[in-house]
Design a protein around this motif. Sequence first.
Motif, PDB file in Angstrom:
ATOM      1  N   ALA A   1    -100.768  -3.290 -22.791  1.00  0.00           N
ATOM      2  CA  ALA A   1    -100.142  -3.897 -23.972  1.00  0.00           C
ATOM      3  C   ALA A   1     -98.633  -4.056 -23.797  1.00  0.00           C
ATOM      4  O   ALA A   1     -98.009  -4.877 -24.474  1.00  0.00           O
ATOM      5  CB  ALA A   1    -100.437  -3.060 -25.211  1.00  0.00           C
ATOM      6  N   THR A   2     -98.048  -3.292 -22.874  1.00  0.00           N
ATOM      7  CA  THR A   2     -96.593  -3.351 -22.677  1.00  0.00           C
ATOM      8  C   THR A   2     -96.175  -4.293 -21.552  1.00  0.00           C
ATOM      9  O   THR A   2     -94.982  -4.483 -21.329  1.00  0.00           O
ATOM     10  CB  THR A   2     -96.029  -1.947 -22.354  1.00  0.00           C
ATOM     11  OG1 THR A   2     -96.541  -1.517 -21.087  1.00  0.00           O
ATOM     12  CG2 THR A   2     -96.355  -0.956 -23.441  1.00  0.00           C
ATOM     13  N   PHE A   3     -97.133  -4.875 -20.828  1.00  0.00           N
ATOM     14  CA  PHE A   3     -96.793  -5.737 -19.694  1.00  0.00           C
ATOM     15  C   PHE A   3     -96.071  -6.996 -20.147  1.00  0.00           C
ATOM     16  O   PHE A   3     -96.440  -7.614 -21.153  1.00  0.00           O
ATOM     17  CB  PHE A   3     -98.037  -6.143 -18.907  1.00  0.00           C
ATOM     18  CG  PHE A   3     -98.638  -5.055 -18.071  1.00  0.00           C
ATOM     19  CD1 PHE A   3     -97.888  -3.965 -17.656  1.00  0.00           C
ATOM     20  CD2 PHE A   3     -99.959  -5.111 -17.691  1.00  0.00           C
ATOM     21  CE1 PHE A   3     -98.444  -2.962 -16.885  1.00  0.00           C
ATOM     22  CE2 PHE A   3    -100.524  -4.117 -16.923  1.00  0.00           C
ATOM     23  CZ  PHE A   3     -99.770  -3.037 -16.514  1.00  0.00           C
ATOM     24  N   THR A   4     -95.078  -7.390 -19.368  1.00  0.00           N
ATOM     25  CA  THR A   4     -94.384  -8.648 -19.612  1.00  0.00           C
ATOM     26  C   THR A   4     -95.244  -9.772 -19.039  1.00  0.00           C
ATOM     27  O   THR A   4     -96.188  -9.522 -18.282  1.00  0.00           O
ATOM     28  CB  THR A   4     -93.010  -8.664 -18.910  1.00  0.00           C
ATOM     29  OG1 THR A   4     -93.224  -8.591 -17.490  1.00  0.00           O
ATOM     30  CG2 THR A   4     -92.126  -7.527 -19.374  1.00  0.00           C
ATOM     31  N   ASP A   5     -94.898 -11.011 -19.370  1.00  0.00           N
ATOM     32  CA  ASP A   5     -95.648 -12.149 -18.831  1.00  0.00           C
ATOM     33  C   ASP A   5     -95.561 -12.179 -17.311  1.00  0.00           C
ATOM     34  O   ASP A   5     -96.546 -12.498 -16.626  1.00  0.00           O
ATOM     35  CB  ASP A   5     -95.118 -13.462 -19.419  1.00  0.00           C
ATOM     36  CG  ASP A   5     -95.485 -13.618 -20.889  1.00  0.00           C
ATOM     37  OD1 ASP A   5     -96.455 -12.961 -21.339  1.00  0.00           O
ATOM     38  OD2 ASP A   5     -94.800 -14.392 -21.596  1.00  0.00           O
ATOM     39  N   GLU A   6     -94.406 -11.829 -16.783  1.00  0.00           N
ATOM     40  CA  GLU A   6     -94.225 -11.831 -15.327  1.00  0.00           C
ATOM     41  C   GLU A   6     -95.111 -10.764 -14.666  1.00  0.00           C
ATOM     42  O   GLU A   6     -95.724 -11.008 -13.625  1.00  0.00           O
ATOM     43  CB  GLU A   6     -92.759 -11.567 -14.981  1.00  0.00           C
ATOM     44  CG  GLU A   6     -92.452 -11.738 -13.510  1.00  0.00           C
ATOM     45  CD  GLU A   6     -90.966 -11.608 -13.225  1.00  0.00           C
ATOM     46  OE1 GLU A   6     -90.648 -11.013 -12.184  1.00  0.00           O
ATOM     47  OE2 GLU A   6     -90.154 -12.091 -14.027  1.00  0.00           O
ATOM     48  N   GLN A   7     -95.200  -9.585 -15.292  1.00  0.00           N
ATOM     49  CA  GLN A   7     -96.055  -8.530 -14.757  1.00  0.00           C
ATOM     50  C   GLN A   7     -97.524  -8.931 -14.819  1.00  0.00           C
ATOM     51  O   GLN A   7     -98.286  -8.670 -13.882  1.00  0.00           O
ATOM     52  CB  GLN A   7     -95.827  -7.224 -15.513  1.00  0.00           C
ATOM     53  CG  GLN A   7     -94.503  -6.564 -15.198  1.00  0.00           C
ATOM     54  CD  GLN A   7     -94.216  -5.366 -16.069  1.00  0.00           C
ATOM     55  OE1 GLN A   7     -94.585  -5.347 -17.250  1.00  0.00           O
ATOM     56  NE2 GLN A   7     -93.562  -4.369 -15.516  1.00  0.00           N
ATOM     57  N   LYS A   8     -97.912  -9.578 -15.913  1.00  0.00           N
ATOM     58  CA  LYS A   8     -99.297 -10.048 -16.025  1.00  0.00           C
ATOM     59  C   LYS A   8     -99.617 -11.072 -14.944  1.00  0.00           C
ATOM     60  O   LYS A   8    -100.684 -11.053 -14.340  1.00  0.00           O
ATOM     61  CB  LYS A   8     -99.537 -10.664 -17.404  1.00  0.00           C
ATOM     62  CG  LYS A   8     -99.565  -9.654 -18.524  1.00  0.00           C
ATOM     63  CD  LYS A   8     -99.727 -10.337 -19.874  1.00  0.00           C
ATOM     64  CE  LYS A   8     -99.627  -9.354 -21.011  1.00  0.00           C
ATOM     65  NZ  LYS A   8     -99.679 -10.012 -22.327  1.00  0.00           N
ATOM     66  N   LYS A   9     -98.655 -11.961 -14.692  1.00  0.00           N
ATOM     67  CA  LYS A   9     -98.842 -12.980 -13.656  1.00  0.00           C
ATOM     68  C   LYS A   9     -98.946 -12.321 -12.279  1.00  0.00           C
ATOM     69  O   LYS A   9     -99.805 -12.692 -11.470  1.00  0.00           O
ATOM     70  CB  LYS A   9     -97.703 -13.990 -13.682  1.00  0.00           C
ATOM     71  CG  LYS A   9     -97.875 -15.137 -12.702  1.00  0.00           C
ATOM     72  CD  LYS A   9     -96.688 -16.075 -12.757  1.00  0.00           C
ATOM     73  CE  LYS A   9     -96.787 -17.259 -11.830  1.00  0.00           C
ATOM     74  NZ  LYS A   9     -97.424 -17.050 -10.556  1.00  0.00           N
TER      75      LYS A   9
END
Length: 155
Positions: free
Chosen positions: A98-106
């Motif tokens: 839930a705390t991941f940024t969009d860049e981390q998700k990518k």
Amino acid sequence: MKKLVRSIALTTLMVSALAIGANAQTKVKNDSARLARKEAHQKLKAVLSPEQQATLKANQEKHKEARKAFHASLTADQKAIIKDKSLAPKERHAKLAATFTDEQKKTLADNREKARADRKAFVATLNDQQKAQMKELMKSQHGKRGFRHHKAQKA
């Protein structure tokens, strides 16, 4: 008063013995699991050619570096969530995700796709006999699940 002190000392001794016994059982269980993984790894090496072993090792190193790079991108709060042992593993995972940024998700999605592609390419190098041997090996290691690649082979 002496009886009270004796009973407290005896109770403390019994609780300590139980805790030490439980810890010893956990250690034995971990050691036997480690030994089983080591045996399975040796059997796996016997099934694979040297080129396949080198490919597998290179893939493992590549994925290890990707994990390190991703871990380096985590914030202090995210690292604290990982270390929070009061949460169950699934809860910890959900809270962290839930705390991941969009860049981390990518980055995670890219790493997952690369791993799938590498796995698919590796499985493509296996002959039918190796696939059967690996499936049997993984079935004994993981029960009914077998190894993850068997889904792609059925399709």
